[in-house]
Scaffold this motif. Structure first.
Motif, PDB file in Angstrom:
ATOM      1  N   LEU A  36       6.537  29.644  -3.226  1.00  0.00           N
ATOM      2  CA  LEU A  36       7.062  28.148  -3.313  1.00  0.00           C
ATOM      3  C   LEU A  36       8.652  28.242  -3.032  1.00  0.00           C
ATOM      4  CD1 LEU A  36       4.368  27.838  -4.859  1.00  0.00           C
ATOM      5  CD2 LEU A  36       6.017  26.425  -6.712  1.00  0.00           C
ATOM      6  N   ARG A  37       9.018  27.174  -2.426  1.00  0.00           N
ATOM      7  CA  ARG A  37      10.670  27.182  -2.089  1.00  0.00           C
ATOM      8  C   ARG A  37      11.236  26.265  -2.957  1.00  0.00           C
ATOM      9  NH1 ARG A  37      13.940  24.354   0.892  1.00  0.00           N
ATOM     10  NH2 ARG A  37      12.245  23.530   2.411  1.00  0.00           N
ATOM     11  N   GLN A  38      11.883  26.575  -4.144  1.00  0.00           N
ATOM     12  CA  GLN A  38      12.717  25.661  -4.857  1.00  0.00           C
ATOM     13  C   GLN A  38      14.144  25.646  -4.814  1.00  0.00           C
ATOM     14  OE1 GLN A  38       9.844  26.846  -8.109  1.00  0.00           O
ATOM     15  NE2 GLN A  38       9.485  24.846  -8.489  1.00  0.00           N
ATOM     16  N   GLY A  39      14.739  24.757  -4.356  1.00  0.00           N
ATOM     17  CA  GLY A  39      16.002  24.666  -3.739  1.00  0.00           C
ATOM     18  C   GLY A  39      17.043  24.846  -4.971  1.00  0.00           C
ATOM     19  N   TYR A  40      16.691  24.893  -6.280  1.00  0.00           N
ATOM     20  CA  TYR A  40      17.533  25.127  -7.298  1.00  0.00           C
ATOM     21  C   TYR A  40      17.767  26.598  -7.332  1.00  0.00           C
ATOM     22  CZ  TYR A  40      13.902  25.800 -10.526  1.00  0.00           C
ATOM     23  OH  TYR A  40      12.518  26.152 -11.132  1.00  0.00           O
ATOM     24  N   PHE A  92       6.363  31.769  -7.730  1.00  0.00           N
ATOM     25  CA  PHE A  92       5.186  31.185  -7.777  1.00  0.00           C
ATOM     26  C   PHE A  92       4.988  30.207  -8.434  1.00  0.00           C
ATOM     27  CE2 PHE A  92       3.869  36.076  -7.815  1.00  0.00           C
ATOM     28  CZ  PHE A  92       4.019  36.066  -6.464  1.00  0.00           C
ATOM     29  N   VAL A  93       3.769  29.377  -8.770  1.00  0.00           N
ATOM     30  CA  VAL A  93       3.793  28.165  -9.608  1.00  0.00           C
ATOM     31  C   VAL A  93       4.043  28.695 -11.056  1.00  0.00           C
ATOM     32  CG1 VAL A  93       2.197  26.838 -10.610  1.00  0.00           C
ATOM     33  CG2 VAL A  93       1.999  27.187  -8.297  1.00  0.00           C
ATOM     34  N   SER A  94       4.905  27.872 -11.699  1.00  0.00           N
ATOM     35  CA  SER A  94       5.043  28.290 -13.072  1.00  0.00           C
ATOM     36  C   SER A  94       5.506  27.109 -13.762  1.00  0.00           C
ATOM     37  CB  SER A  94       6.413  29.337 -13.213  1.00  0.00           C
ATOM     38  OG  SER A  94       7.472  28.844 -12.872  1.00  0.00           O
ATOM     39  N   GLY A  95       5.334  27.162 -15.340  1.00  0.00           N
ATOM     40  CA  GLY A  95       5.613  25.953 -16.055  1.00  0.00           C
ATOM     41  C   GLY A  95       5.630  26.463 -17.336  1.00  0.00           C
TER      42      GLY A  95
END
Ligand SMILES: [Zn+2]
Length: 167
Positions: A56-60, A68-71
């Protein structure tokens, strides 16, 4: 997080000896000990039958494909349920299997991360608004953009476990 005031009545807490746990913040009004708390999350390496991994690319965090996917685990959920839910929500994938891959302490955020390896058949990814972009990436290339190996870098540790299993 260490409590200074009682979350129920607001009184200032005083340390009280609590057996093997030593001094624990205590509210005299509520007769209750307030142990230190931290957050918990699940983080999932999602791989397909070609041993490609979802990055995943997450700008922040970075302009690269680093995560990776996380939550966060919600009250009432098991770490496994969170893993399945987050994979469904963030990239629209329903996992065929889920395997535990250790826990990791991320000191900066006071966060206990529960690691998993999830397997799914290759499919189109449907991204949530939280995710800027995501791609199936050949396993050997994943290491090129992950953050370097370091304490608290759960993604790297889970990736190492995954690669070890491929041998
Ligand atoms: Zn109180």
């Amino acid at each position: 997080m260490r409590y200074k005031f009682c979350p129920l009545c607001g009184a200032e807490l005083k340390d009280k000896e609590a057996g093997d746990d030593g001094a624990v913040p205590y509210c005299k009004e509520c007769d209750r000990l307030w142990f230190d708390t931290f957050s918990s999350c699940s983080i999932v390496l999602v791989a397909n039958e070609y041993n490609e991994i979802v990055l995943l690319r997450q700008g922040y965090m970075s302009d690269k494909y680093t995560s990776f996917v996380s939550g966060y685990i919600e009250p009432g959920e098991s770490a496994e349920e969170t893993a399945l839910r987050e994979v469904r929500e963030e990239i629209g994938v329903t996992l065929d299997s889920l395997e535990y891959a250790g826990t990791y302490w991320f000191a900066k955020k006071e966060l206990l991360m529960h690691g998993f390896i999830g397997r799914a058949k290759k499919c189109e990814l449907t991204l949530s608004k939280e995710v800027d972009a995501a791609e199936w990436t050949p396993a050997k290339d994943v290491v090129k953009t992950l953050f370097p190996k370091a304490p608290g870098n759960a993604a790297y540790a889970i990736y190492e476990i995954f690669m070890e299993k491929l041998k």
